[in-house]
Design a protein around this motif. Structure first.
Motif, PDB file in Angstrom:
ATOM      1  N   ILE A  66       0.866  -1.179   0.000  1.00 27.08           N
ATOM      2  CA  ILE A  66       0.000   0.000   0.000  1.00 27.08           C
ATOM      3  C   ILE A  66       0.901   1.227   0.000  1.00 27.08           C
ATOM      4  O   ILE A  66       1.696   1.427   0.920  1.00 27.08           O
ATOM      5  CB  ILE A  66      -0.939  -0.002   1.223  1.00 27.08           C
ATOM      6  N   ARG A  67       0.790   2.005  -1.092  1.00 25.16           N
ATOM      7  CA  ARG A  67       1.635   3.197  -1.269  1.00 25.16           C
ATOM      8  C   ARG A  67       3.118   2.862  -1.106  1.00 25.16           C
ATOM      9  O   ARG A  67       3.866   3.583  -0.466  1.00 25.16           O
ATOM     10  CB  ARG A  67       1.214   4.308  -0.327  1.00 25.16           C
ATOM     11  N   GLY A  68       3.522   1.710  -1.663  1.00 25.18           N
ATOM     12  CA  GLY A  68       4.923   1.316  -1.628  1.00 25.18           C
ATOM     13  C   GLY A  68       5.381   0.667  -0.338  1.00 25.18           C
ATOM     14  O   GLY A  68       6.538   0.297  -0.198  1.00 25.18           O
ATOM     15  N   VAL A  69       4.463   0.519   0.621  1.00 29.52           N
ATOM     16  CA  VAL A  69       4.817  -0.096   1.905  1.00 29.52           C
ATOM     17  C   VAL A  69       4.334  -1.542   1.890  1.00 29.52           C
ATOM     18  O   VAL A  69       3.138  -1.794   1.710  1.00 29.52           O
ATOM     19  CB  VAL A  69       4.179   0.665   3.083  1.00 29.52           C
ATOM     20  N   PRO A  70       5.257  -2.511   2.056  1.00 28.68           N
ATOM     21  CA  PRO A  70       4.844  -3.917   2.035  1.00 28.68           C
ATOM     22  C   PRO A  70       3.928  -4.237   3.211  1.00 28.68           C
ATOM     23  O   PRO A  70       4.209  -3.875   4.348  1.00 28.68           O
ATOM     24  CB  PRO A  70       6.158  -4.688   2.126  1.00 28.68           C
TER      25      PRO A  70
END
Length: 112
Positions: free
Chosen positions: A26-30
């Motif tokens: 989500i938004r580059g956060v795993p």
């Protein structure tokens, strides 16, 4: 082994693909525990499947990367040499110069 064979034997994925795990960010956060971060990779056994997952998740080395040292297209044809290098700000590259290049797409594809 092919990418698909390595992915199929990666038991930690529990039947989903490296791509599926990557898409759960989500938004580059795993957000999924199967996303192979540096910390998770250092703590795992380091199997071929886990190693390939790390390359996929952290370095974006997808199915077209086979470690041959050359770029590969979707037909398996090898092209130019490829290199892995740490990301650096261009200001840190000795001798770097920025040039504005004006390109008209008609010059590239005159019959289009």
């Amino acid at each position: 082994m092919t990418f698909n064979e390595i992915e199929a034997q990666a038991s930690y994925l529990n039947g989903i693909s490296y791509s599926d795990v990557n898409e759960m960010s989500i938004r580059g956060v795993p957000t999924d525990s199967r996303f192979m971060t540096e910390e998770r990779f250092m703590a795992c056994e380091g199997t071929l499947g886990e190693s390939r997952g790390f390359l996929y998740n952290r370095l974006a080395l997808t199915v077209l990367f086979d470690g041959s040292g050359f770029t590969k297209d979707s037909n398996g044809q090898l092209h130019v040499k490829e290199y892995l290098q740490p990301n650096l700000p261009v200001r840190d590259l000795p001798g770097f110069r920025h040039l504005d290049l004006y390109i008209d797409s008609n010059d590239l594809m005159p019959d289009s």
